[in-house]
Enzyme design. Structure first.
Site, PDB file in Angstrom:
ATOM      1  N   ASP A  49      37.608  35.587  30.448  1.00  0.00           N
ATOM      2  CA  ASP A  49      38.424  34.567  29.771  1.00  0.00           C
ATOM      3  C   ASP A  49      39.809  35.126  29.436  1.00  0.00           C
ATOM      4  O   ASP A  49      40.676  34.396  28.944  1.00  0.00           O
ATOM      5  CB  ASP A  49      37.715  33.984  28.543  1.00  0.00           C
ATOM      6  N   SER A  50      40.026  36.411  29.745  1.00  0.00           N
ATOM      7  CA  SER A  50      41.384  36.975  29.667  1.00  0.00           C
ATOM      8  C   SER A  50      42.328  36.179  30.574  1.00  0.00           C
ATOM      9  O   SER A  50      43.543  36.287  30.449  1.00  0.00           O
ATOM     10  CB  SER A  50      41.376  38.452  30.075  1.00  0.00           C
ATOM     11  N   ASP A  88      32.720  34.603  32.294  1.00  0.00           N
ATOM     12  CA  ASP A  88      32.754  34.603  30.829  1.00  0.00           C
ATOM     13  C   ASP A  88      32.491  33.218  30.268  1.00  0.00           C
ATOM     14  O   ASP A  88      33.041  32.224  30.770  1.00  0.00           O
ATOM     15  CB  ASP A  88      34.167  35.000  30.362  1.00  0.00           C
ATOM     16  N   LYS A 118      28.711  36.101  30.892  1.00  0.00           N
ATOM     17  CA  LYS A 118      28.929  37.101  29.829  1.00  0.00           C
ATOM     18  C   LYS A 118      29.239  36.355  28.541  1.00  0.00           C
ATOM     19  O   LYS A 118      29.923  35.335  28.577  1.00  0.00           O
ATOM     20  CB  LYS A 118      30.084  38.044  30.185  1.00  0.00           C
ATOM     21  N   GLU A 120      30.232  37.106  24.208  1.00  0.00           N
ATOM     22  CA  GLU A 120      30.598  38.075  23.185  1.00  0.00           C
ATOM     23  C   GLU A 120      29.664  37.961  21.984  1.00  0.00           C
ATOM     24  O   GLU A 120      29.125  36.892  21.720  1.00  0.00           O
ATOM     25  CB  GLU A 120      32.050  37.840  22.730  1.00  0.00           C
ATOM     26  N   GLU A 187      33.894  47.261  24.279  1.00  0.00           N
ATOM     27  CA  GLU A 187      35.364  47.194  24.317  1.00  0.00           C
ATOM     28  C   GLU A 187      35.971  47.795  23.058  1.00  0.00           C
ATOM     29  O   GLU A 187      35.533  47.506  21.937  1.00  0.00           O
ATOM     30  CB  GLU A 187      35.830  45.727  24.465  1.00  0.00           C
TER      31      GLU A 187
END
Ligand code: KIV
Length: 273
Positions: A49-50, A88, A118, A120, A187
């Site tokens: 999602d960056s 993501d 993925k 978080e 991270e």
């Protein structure tokens, strides 16, 4: 009966089996053409999602939508054939309930063809991770500096500098590994904590700003290519694409202005009769 594809894609199960083995190599990609290059050298490609910050110039990843992730996930699947593709889950698409997470994760897998998602979060997300894994969704975890939580973390901060922070991070990683994640991104974590986590959990750890102690590494492609303006301490620039692109754009502009582009080789002529 359908023919088998000549080359099988790497799966989440293959990645899980790489714990303490050969280092796992990964980069992000958002487009078909960059995915095709990354595919040649990496074990998995993350459609991160960056992309909100890198492609769209957003300040954070918070505004990224599920539709944006699905669109770029499809492009990366079309451009690659070998690496596992992980997409993501964006902020707001999985935190509300296990059911919401399954509904959106299954959309991502169905509509992109990717092999895993993925998400978080640590201890509070463990129940959701277990719910998805038990229902056929391979989940990669992501703990430490979790960019979607930027508004509660008060900025993008390195994690695990205090003894208390270290304990919380270890608990987060353990909870997600025990819930069945096939790998976990660490991270922005100080080296001793990344090492302790990597040694104590069975899921492979994938580091970004988390030292070489991890079982694998990931970087944002545009950062390591030297295309981004600002790069954090943990990024090494393996290329200087920004300079190359600027040189090419400047040369194009000056040839157009001088009337030397297009030249005779780039001009269509009628057939000779
Ligand atoms: O969105 C992303 O690119 C990521 C990586 C930085 C791990 O989550």
């Amino acid at each position: 009966m359908s023919l088998q594809a000549s080359q099988r894609r790497i799966t989440a199960v293959d990645i899980a089996g790489r714990k303490r083995g050969e280092k796992i190599v990964s980069l992000t990609a958002y487009h078909a053409h960059t995915a095709g290059i990354v595919d040649l050298y990496c074990d998995f490609i993350l459609v991160g999602d960056s992309l909100g910050m890198v492609m769209h110039g957003l300040e954070t990843t918070v505004p990224v939508t599920l539709e944006m992730m699905i669109l770029q996930g499809r492009a990366v699947m079309r451009g690659s054939s070998r690496a596992l593709v992980v997409v993501d889950m964006p902020f707001g698409s999985y935190e509300e309930s296990r059911e919401q997470a399954f509904r959106n994760a299954s959309r991502v897998l169905k509509e992109t063809g990717a092999g895993a998602i993925k998400m978080e979060g640590g201890v509070p997300m463990a129940e959701t991770v277990a719910f998805l894994v038990k229902r056929g969704v391979p989940v990669m975890g992501h703990v430490g500096l979790t960019p979607q939580a930027v508004n509660t973390m008060g900025g993008f901060r390195v994690q695990g500098r205090s003894g208390e922070g270290q304990k919380l991070l270890e608990a987060d990683a353990r909870a997600i590994a025990e819930a069945g994640a096939f790998a976990i991104v660490l991270e922005g974590i100080v080296e001793p904590v990344a090492r302790a986590i990597t040694e104590s959990i069975e899921a492979p750890t994938i580091g970004i700003g988390a030292s070489p102690a991890c079982d694998g590494q990931i970087l944002v492609l545009e950062d390591m290519l030297g295309l981004s303006d600002r790069v954090p301490k943990f990024v090494k620039r393996f290329g200087s694409l920004r300079e190359h692109i600027e040189e090419a754009v400047a040369a194009y502009a000056s040839e157009v202005r001088a009337g030397t582009f297009p030249g005779p080789e780039q001009v269509y002529q009628p057939k000779k009769s």
